[in-house]
Design a protein around this motif. Structure first.
Motif, PDB file in Angstrom:
ATOM      1  N   UNK A  48      32.808  15.456 -27.725  1.00  0.00           N
ATOM      2  CA  UNK A  48      32.676  14.906 -29.074  1.00  0.00           C
ATOM      3  C   UNK A  48      31.861  13.622 -29.076  1.00  0.00           C
ATOM      4  N   UNK A  49      32.013  12.816 -28.030  1.00  0.00           N
ATOM      5  CA  UNK A  49      31.288  11.556 -27.957  1.00  0.00           C
ATOM      6  C   UNK A  49      29.965  11.643 -27.235  1.00  0.00           C
ATOM      7  N   UNK A  50      29.485  12.852 -26.954  1.00  0.00           N
ATOM      8  CA  UNK A  50      28.214  13.008 -26.261  1.00  0.00           C
ATOM      9  C   UNK A  50      27.078  12.446 -27.113  1.00  0.00           C
ATOM     10  N   UNK A  51      26.097  11.786 -26.481  1.00  0.00           N
ATOM     11  CA  UNK A  51      25.024  11.131 -27.234  1.00  0.00           C
ATOM     12  C   UNK A  51      24.311  12.042 -28.222  1.00  0.00           C
ATOM     13  N   UNK A  76      37.389   8.714 -27.806  1.00  0.00           N
ATOM     14  CA  UNK A  76      36.059   9.252 -27.568  1.00  0.00           C
ATOM     15  C   UNK A  76      35.127   8.275 -26.895  1.00  0.00           C
ATOM     16  N   UNK A  77      35.596   7.039 -26.691  1.00  0.00           N
ATOM     17  CA  UNK A  77      34.788   6.051 -25.975  1.00  0.00           C
ATOM     18  C   UNK A  77      35.439   5.660 -24.653  1.00  0.00           C
ATOM     19  N   UNK A  78      36.732   5.289 -24.654  1.00  0.00           N
ATOM     20  CA  UNK A  78      37.325   4.847 -23.389  1.00  0.00           C
ATOM     21  C   UNK A  78      37.483   5.981 -22.382  1.00  0.00           C
ATOM     22  N   UNK A  79      37.507   7.234 -22.850  1.00  0.00           N
ATOM     23  CA  UNK A  79      37.603   8.375 -21.940  1.00  0.00           C
ATOM     24  C   UNK A  79      36.452   8.402 -20.942  1.00  0.00           C
ATOM     25  N   UNK A  80      35.323   7.834 -21.326  1.00  0.00           N
ATOM     26  CA  UNK A  80      34.149   7.812 -20.452  1.00  0.00           C
ATOM     27  C   UNK A  80      34.239   6.711 -19.398  1.00  0.00           C
ATOM     28  N   UNK A  81      35.291   5.882 -19.430  1.00  0.00           N
ATOM     29  CA  UNK A  81      35.373   4.762 -18.510  1.00  0.00           C
ATOM     30  C   UNK A  81      34.527   3.608 -19.002  1.00  0.00           C
ATOM     31  N   UNK A  82      34.683   2.460 -18.381  1.00  0.00           N
ATOM     32  CA  UNK A  82      33.981   1.256 -18.840  1.00  0.00           C
ATOM     33  C   UNK A  82      32.464   1.441 -18.800  1.00  0.00           C
ATOM     34  N   UNK A  87      27.250   2.793 -21.550  1.00  0.00           N
ATOM     35  CA  UNK A  87      26.070   3.645 -21.672  1.00  0.00           C
ATOM     36  C   UNK A  87      26.062   4.369 -23.013  1.00  0.00           C
ATOM     37  N   UNK A  88      27.231   4.788 -23.466  1.00  0.00           N
ATOM     38  CA  UNK A  88      27.349   5.474 -24.747  1.00  0.00           C
ATOM     39  C   UNK A  88      26.836   4.598 -25.893  1.00  0.00           C
ATOM     40  N   UNK A  89      27.253   3.335 -25.933  1.00  0.00           N
ATOM     41  CA  UNK A  89      26.822   2.476 -27.038  1.00  0.00           C
ATOM     42  C   UNK A  89      25.364   2.051 -26.886  1.00  0.00           C
ATOM     43  N   UNK A  90      24.864   1.958 -25.651  1.00  0.00           N
ATOM     44  CA  UNK A  90      23.441   1.660 -25.474  1.00  0.00           C
ATOM     45  C   UNK A  90      22.589   2.790 -26.055  1.00  0.00           C
ATOM     46  N   UNK A  91      22.986   4.012 -25.765  1.00  0.00           N
ATOM     47  CA  UNK A  91      22.247   5.157 -26.302  1.00  0.00           C
ATOM     48  C   UNK A  91      22.384   5.248 -27.809  1.00  0.00           C
ATOM     49  N   UNK A  92      23.546   4.891 -28.312  1.00  0.00           N
ATOM     50  CA  UNK A  92      23.773   4.895 -29.753  1.00  0.00           C
ATOM     51  C   UNK A  92      22.882   3.867 -30.432  1.00  0.00           C
TER      52      UNK A  92
END
Length: 245
Positions: A48-51, A76-82, A87-92
């Motif tokens: 669900x949180x994939x870029x 959907x964010x902390x599941x990816x680890x710190x 990286x998720x928010x950088x891509x966002x």
């Protein structure tokens, strides 16, 4: 008028956002619903949180005039680890062309804003997800002194929680050493319960939908948005940062 854009997974407790909007002067909240992904579970949450899923919602958000974007899914964010969450928010941010963050990072920043270094976690999640959230907070420099996991696995079940059940969970999770109680999961209606929750434990209570909006305002550099009904996080403060009585 400051516009905050929220990417919200599916449909559950998004009614909290217009409620916040009515309590804050000069703030508009745009909610864009993203694909919910597959069946419940950690793999589906990561999907669900994939870029690419988040990027698909960007055009609508940009057209709204949003000044910042927040992925309004704690799990959907902390599941990816710190590192994965960063990286998720950088891509966002790259996809949106806007400052970006997530509800998980919002909790870390909001805890600092209310002066909390030691926290308790009142999570509706299963034990494993609650533990991962605790690990994320530890990487943010927070000490989790107590936690309680309710074991809920479906967003629909979370959205059906009433104020009484939420109050019981927060009280059960609280600890004398905790300086704040954190309630993750944007699928739970919490905004209308904030005054009662804080009165019950006598300390700040930070909830996911409240924190997601606050994080967006922080990114948009909108200072001074306050309300007497949105808990200590939105309390009116003086020039020194102290809460006004």
């Amino acid at each position: 008028m400051t516009t905050v854009g929220l990417l919200y997974p599916g449909h559950a407790a998004e009614e909290d956002y217009p409620r916040i909007e009515t309590l804050l002067t000069g703030v508009r909240i745009t909610v864009v619903h993203t694909d919910e992904g597959g069946a419940p579970g950690a793999d589906a949450v990561r999907e669900t949180g994939a870029p690419e899923r988040l990027a698909a919602s960007m055009e609508e958000l940009r057209l709204s005039g949003a000044e910042a974007v927040v992925w309004a899914s704690t799990r959907g964010s902390f599941t990816h680890g710190w590192d994965g969450a960063q990286q998720q928010v950088r891509q966002l941010a790259q996809s949106a062309g806007l400052p970006a963050s997530s509800a998980s990072f919002g909790f870390a920043h909001a805890a600092g804003a209310v002066g909390a270094k030691r926290v308790a976690v009142a999570a509706i999640y299963p034990e494993d997800a609650t533990a991962r959230f605790g690990s994320f907070l530890a990487e943010a420099g927070l000490e989790v002194v107590a936690s309680r996991a309710a074991g809920v696995t479906a967003a629909a079940e979370a959205a059906a929680w009433d104020g009484g059940k939420l109050l019981e969970l927060v009280r059960a999770a609280d600890h004398p050493d905790a300086q704040a109680v954190l309630v993750p999961c944007t699928a739970v209606h919490t905004v209308g319960e904030l005054p009662a929750l804080e009165a019950a434990v006598g300390k700040p209570v930070l909830t996911a939908n409240q924190v997601a909006v606050w994080e967006g305002l922080r990114l948009a550099e909108r200072h001074g948005a306050w309300s007497d009904e949105l808990g200590a996080l939105f309390a009116r403060r003086d020039e020194t940062g102290a809460v006004r009585e």
